[in-house]
Design an enzyme around this catalytic site. Structure first.
Site, PDB file in Angstrom:
ATOM      1  N   CYS A   1      -6.225  -3.749   6.978  1.00 22.08           N
ATOM      2  CA  CYS A   1      -7.348  -2.809   6.881  1.00 22.08           C
ATOM      3  C   CYS A   1      -8.510  -3.364   6.079  1.00 22.08           C
ATOM      4  O   CYS A   1      -9.666  -3.023   6.358  1.00 22.08           O
ATOM      5  CB  CYS A   1      -6.873  -1.479   6.291  1.00 22.08           C
ATOM      6  SG  CYS A   1      -6.371  -1.546   4.559  1.00 22.08           S
TER       7      CYS A   1
ATOM      8  N   CYS B   1       0.829  -1.203   0.000  1.00 24.47           N
ATOM      9  CA  CYS B   1       0.000   0.000   0.000  1.00 24.47           C
ATOM     10  C   CYS B   1       0.869   1.260   0.000  1.00 24.47           C
ATOM     11  O   CYS B   1       0.609   2.212  -0.748  1.00 24.47           O
ATOM     12  CB  CYS B   1      -0.930  -0.010   1.209  1.00 24.47           C
ATOM     13  SG  CYS B   1      -2.112   1.361   1.245  1.00 24.47           S
TER      14      CYS B   1
END
Length: 371
Positions: A198, A101
């Site tokens: 997440c 990410c």
């Protein structure tokens, strides 16, 4: 300086944006929408980038008096992070989605868009430091060792460091950040930290993967090839795992056994004694430098290597070698590493400075033959 403050909805990014404003920068806040699933709300303190987080980020931006936008990066996040995570597990590797990410979303796609829009830098709430070194900008550990996030930022390049601000890097503790948020009247001052992956907010990674990779029964083998148990899918196991093995045949010495290898093609898992997890060498062809290149071809250098976000660094020798399939970073730790899995990220340090990182694609066992 025009600064884009990436605001996750947490206390760290809110205070980082506030400090950028105090520094006199022209700050604009942006929240990244990484999922299009409506009604995705936080469960406890898990997850990030939810609907709740977007609202918290907007409230913080309003309090600071800065413009605020939401950028939809859900497709890019799905393709570059979530699908990468699934494919790595399907191949029997152990990925780090936070590294991907940071590499592909926060400090590639976001920074690229920010620069195209005329911003000079992206500001985040990460705990790390960017310093001017002898050969240019360098990435360093934060002052607060307990919160240091330099490991997951090891993917940053020299060009990205030149347009990155980490206002929290010199803060001695997270408690001071929360106190500052409280003093500034930010509603996120006492908001719990996010944790776990997440995009798996309930924390059930095994169940999440089973839905996407499939759950097919297979065998658990010992090092001699004897069947000692079965499982519902090799993807659910990682190298070094001890719990949840459901072994039907006890070890001859009565000691616990650990996952030594995951074989996705045959859907089998190999287990053995803890001693067999010791690794004397790791290597990877996919590498990058956090600033000036730390190694030249054929060169060997002393450094520290860290293979997990919260692991202790280990003294090592690193070298850059040319092999038949291209260049590869090879690291030999002074003390064998424990439970290294292909797909993990190794970050190299010299003191507090991050030299660079590589994805581990080869390991050499330090265990004696027969163990």
């Amino acid at each position: 300086m025009r600064v884009l403050a990436a605001m996750s909805g947490g206390v760290d990014s809110a205070v980082a944006a506030a400090r950028a404003v105090d520094a006199g920068h022209d700050v604009t806040g942006v929240h990244l929408a990484l999922s299009r699933a409506g009604g995705t709300l936080r469960a406890g303190s898990r997850g990030c980038c939810t609907v709740e987080d977007a609202l918290d980020a907007r409230r913080a931006a309003d309090r600071l008096g800065i413009p605020f936008y939401v950028w939809d990066f859900s497709e890019r996040f799905r393709d570059d992070v979530v699908e990468d995570f699934v494919s790595e597990y399907r191949a029997g590797r152990t990925p780090n989605p936070c590294m991907r990410c940071n590499e592909r979303i926060k400090f590639a796609a976001v920074l690229e868009k920010a620069l195209d829009l005329g911003f000079d830098a992206v500001c985040t709430g990460h705990y790390a430091l960017v310093r001017e070194g002898r050969d240019g900008l360098e990435l360093h550990r934060a002052h607060d060792a307990a919160k240091d996030q330099s490991y997951v930022l090891g993917v940053l390049t020299a060009g990205q460091l030149a347009h990155t601000l980490f206002p929290l890097g010199e803060t001695p503790s997270k408690a001071l950040v929360r106190a500052e948020a409280e003093a500034r009247g930010l509603s996120v001052a006492s908001k719990p930290d996010s944790h776990d992956i997440c995009f798996i907010p309930d924390g059930d990674t095994r169940g999440w993967l089973a839905e996407r990779v499939g759950a097919e029964r297979g065998q658990i083998l010992d090092q001699s090839g004897e069947v000692v148990g079965d499982h519902d899918g090799a993807h659910a196991f990682t190298v070094g795992q001890r719990r949840g093995l459901r072994l039907g045949v006890p070890a001859a010495d009565g000691k616990p056994r650990f996952v030594l290898e995951v074989r996705p093609v045959s859907n089998t898992v190999v287990v053995g004694p803890k001693e067999a997890l010791a690794t004397s060498e790791i290597a990877g062809a996919r590498f990058s430098w956090a600033g000036a290149p730390a190694l030249a071809a054929g060169e060997e250098s002393a450094c520290d290597v860290q293979i997990r976000a919260h692991a202790d660094p280990v003294p090592a020798r690193a070298r850059l070698v040319d092999e038949h399939d291209g260049a590869r970073v090879v690291v030999r730790p002074d003390i064998p590493l424990d439970g290294v899995a292909p797909g993990q990220t190794a970050v190299l340090y010299r003191g507090t400075r991050v030299l660079g990182q590589f994805t581990i694609d080869r390991t050499v066992s330090a265990a004696p033959v027969g163990v």
